[in-house]
Design a protein around this motif. Structure first.
Motif, PDB file in Angstrom:
ATOM      1  N   ARG A 197       0.826  -1.215   0.000  1.00 11.18           N
ATOM      2  CA  ARG A 197       0.000   0.000   0.000  1.00 11.18           C
ATOM      3  C   ARG A 197       0.858   1.263   0.000  1.00 11.18           C
ATOM      4  NH1 ARG A 197      -4.058   0.043   4.667  1.00 11.18           N
ATOM      5  NH2 ARG A 197      -4.834  -1.707   3.443  1.00 11.18           N
ATOM      6  N   THR A 200       1.307   3.138  -3.241  1.00 11.09           N
ATOM      7  CA  THR A 200       0.183   3.590  -4.063  1.00 11.09           C
ATOM      8  C   THR A 200       0.256   5.073  -4.426  1.00 11.09           C
ATOM      9  OG1 THR A 200      -1.121   3.838  -2.046  1.00 11.09           O
ATOM     10  CG2 THR A 200      -1.433   1.805  -3.297  1.00 11.09           C
ATOM     11  N   HIS A 208      -4.580  -1.245  -6.630  1.00  8.64           N
ATOM     12  CA  HIS A 208      -3.985  -1.985  -5.508  1.00  8.64           C
ATOM     13  C   HIS A 208      -5.060  -2.896  -4.928  1.00  8.64           C
ATOM     14  CE1 HIS A 208      -2.663  -1.955  -1.052  1.00  8.64           C
ATOM     15  NE2 HIS A 208      -2.087  -2.956  -1.681  1.00  8.64           N
ATOM     16  N   LEU A 292      -7.045   4.604  -7.503  1.00 10.29           N
ATOM     17  CA  LEU A 292      -5.995   5.597  -7.333  1.00 10.29           C
ATOM     18  C   LEU A 292      -5.987   6.605  -8.453  1.00 10.29           C
ATOM     19  CD1 LEU A 292      -3.757   2.709  -6.517  1.00 10.29           C
ATOM     20  CD2 LEU A 292      -4.339   4.485  -4.901  1.00 10.29           C
TER      21      LEU A 292
END
Ligand code: ATP
Length: 535
Positions: A197, A200, A208, A292
């Motif tokens: 993570r 990201t 992710h 994202l």
């Protein structure tokens, strides 16, 4: 014979090498009398020293003395450091948008069609150790027992791939196979317990997935399979590099409303690009498929030119937990669908510009998977030198490499709850993975340094040792002018200067955060759109 105040007069006396005391010229024994006189350049002692030091690290390219000088079978040319900072190995100690833009521009000029997929793993015996997924892969495997630094190496892999290429030419998808926060390494240091993570914020990361929610996992598997299909249809009979090599009349011009049918004459139907992902936040903590791209590029065009077909690298941590999920783990019901989608990449990804980088802590569970079988680049993380490992674990990594007495370790597969019994593993299969039994993590005399490993390329059975570059360390304190004193063996006089040990700022940002921020600004000023989220 050197003469003159600064020794510029040189007289070469041709001798026959006979016994001392025979007649000679100017008192040179053993000389026959023939002389040549030359005037040499006058150089200062400081110049001569600099020159000598510059020459000292050079080694004959091929020589019978290769072993002595650190050839592929010999000792390392430079001893590996106990720890390495990825940004130093990347040459990006001060990661700035300008330095990244320069790199990306160089990639556009130099690299064959399709873009770079270069990852710096860390410090190797001859400087930074780099792998090229496009040329040496297409896929990579990292094996290592708990706490050997697999997750950190995957993060460094992602960060250095991102530093090497623009986000519109390279897309990253991250999968935490066991859910973030699991594993022995989850307890210490910046980013501990966060799995992938922490990566990201790299602008290249589109998606992710944390494998804890069966619904999202199935969606992910389906979307990944659709992406492979989309690419196969778009490329037709061509492979990824050939497709990129052809002129694309609509590149960057009309936003992709021309589907490029003319340029892909003979190609199969051109399908629509992936739609941008939804912008809803993940519905729960355990359900972490982040959108994202949508978060970062609010206001950006919803689609990109069809000709923007980036290389795609799917990075998977805890692959073994997907292959053999623990009883009761929340992602267990859908793990098989994710594994099948990943295995499709392992089989067909090379032609489609899709690469797989997986880390496994249990080679006994993953050795028979297509993802492992097709990995041409193999990395074994284990702090101890090969000769200090038990025989059954000091296994050459590559399937084509000569095998040693290695078959005992994984001669049988444990059957996991709910799994059908698996066939007895063949000796060949048991040598496919590189790591070690859990006990192998403990080196005699103390804990091994995490991140110490060996890279095995297809043509290199012996492997290349390296110290993985750390990327979640805190930005170090700025350098001071204080001298650093280190003992130096005379044989090491030609090595690059020793680095001052790093002293991290207690609670400052991590190197990864620094790099991600610089990458974001670089991507913005290069107007480099990234792929929409997969789901
Ligand atoms: N290259 C490195 N340099 C310095 N420290 C490292 C390096 N790699 C990992 N570490 C440290 O070692 C610990 C374990 O790392 P990591 O979680 O990456 O291991 P792992 O193999 O993924 O473990 P697990 O299988 O339990 O998840 C962490 O505290 C991490 O900060």
């Amino acid at each position: 014979m050197l003469s003159g105040d600064v020794a510029t007069g040189l007289q070469i006396v041709h001798g026959d090498g006979v016994a001392p005391g025979t007649s000679g010229v100017n008192g040179i024994t053993g000389a026959t009398g023939a002389t040549t006189t030359v005037t040499v350049d006058a150089v200062s002692a400081a110049w001569a020293e600099r020159f000598a030091r510059a020459l000292a690290p050079l080694r004959p390219a091929t020589s019978a003395q290769d072993g002595a000088f650190g050839g592929s079978d010999g000792p390392p040319t430079v001893p590996l450091p106990d720890s390495a900072r990825l940004l130093d190995e990347l040459g990006l100690a001060r990661a700035t948008p300008a330095s990244l833009l320069a790199r990306w521009a160089a990639a556009a000029d130099e690299v064959p069609a399709g873009g770079r997929a270069l990852a710096v793993l860390g410090a190797g015996p001859r400087g930074p150790l780099t792998v090229d997924l496009a040329a040496e892969g297409p896929h990579a495997l990292i094996d290592g027992t708990a706490g050997t630094g697999k997750t950190e190496l995957l993060r460094s892999f992602a960060a250095s791939l991102a530093a090497a290429e623009r986000p519109d030419r390279l897309e990253l998808i991250l999968v935490d196979g066991a859910g973030a926060g699991s594993g022995a390494g989850a307890g210490a240091g910046a980013g501990a317990g966060e799995g992938l993570r922490v990566c990201t914020d790299l602008p290249h990361v589109s998606t992710h997935l944390v494998a804890t929610d069966p619904v999202r996992m199935r969606e992910f598997a389906q979307a990944l399979s659709s992406e492979l299909k989309r690419r196969a249809e778009l490329l037709g009979q061509q492979d990824f590099a050939t497709w990129h090599d052809r002129p694309h009349p609509d590149d960057g011009e009309n936003g992709g409303d021309n589907d490029g049918a003319a340029r892909t004459a003979g190609a199969a139907r051109v399908v629509a690009p992936r739609p941008p992902g939804d912008i809803d936040p993940p519905p729960s903590d355990t359900l972490r498929t982040l959108n994202l791209r949508a978060q970062r590029t609010a206001g950006a065009p919803a689609t990109r030119p069809r000709s923007l077909l980036p290389r795609l690298v799917v990075i998977v941590d805890d692959f073994d937990a997907l292959v053999a999920p623990a009883l009761g783990s929340p992602g267990r019901p859908a793990a098989g669908s994710v594994v099948r989608a990943l295995e499709a990449i392992a089989r067909d990804g090379a032609r489609l510009g899709v690469h797989l980088v997986v880390a496994s802590g249990r080679p006994d569970r993953t050795a028979d998977t297509v993802a492992v079988e097709r990995a041409a680049l193999r990395i074994a993380l284990d702090a101890r030198p090969l000769d200090a490992r038990p025989l059954n674990t000091a296994t050459p990594a590559h399937p084509t490499a000569p095998t040693q007495a290695t078959h005992a370790t994984h001669a049988t597969h444990p059957t996991h709850p709910g799994e059908p019994p698996r066939p007895h593993t063949s000796p060949a299969a048991s040598t496919r993975s590189v790591t070690t039994t859990p006990a192998a993590a403990a080196a005699p005399g103390g804990d091994p340094a995490p991140g110490r490993g060996r890279l095995f390329r297809a043509d290199d059975a012996a492997g290349t040792p390296f110290q993985a570059g750390r990327v979640t360390g805190r930005i170090p304190r700025t350098a001071t002018q204080r001298p650093t004193v280190v003992p130096l063996e005379w044989r090491r006089m030609g090595d690059p200067p020793a680095r001052r040990p790093l002293r991290e700022l207690g609670n400052g940002p991590t190197d990864l955060a620094l790099l991600a921020s610089a990458l974001q600004r670089a991507a913005q000023s290069a107007d480099a759109p990234t792929a929409p989220a997969l789901i």
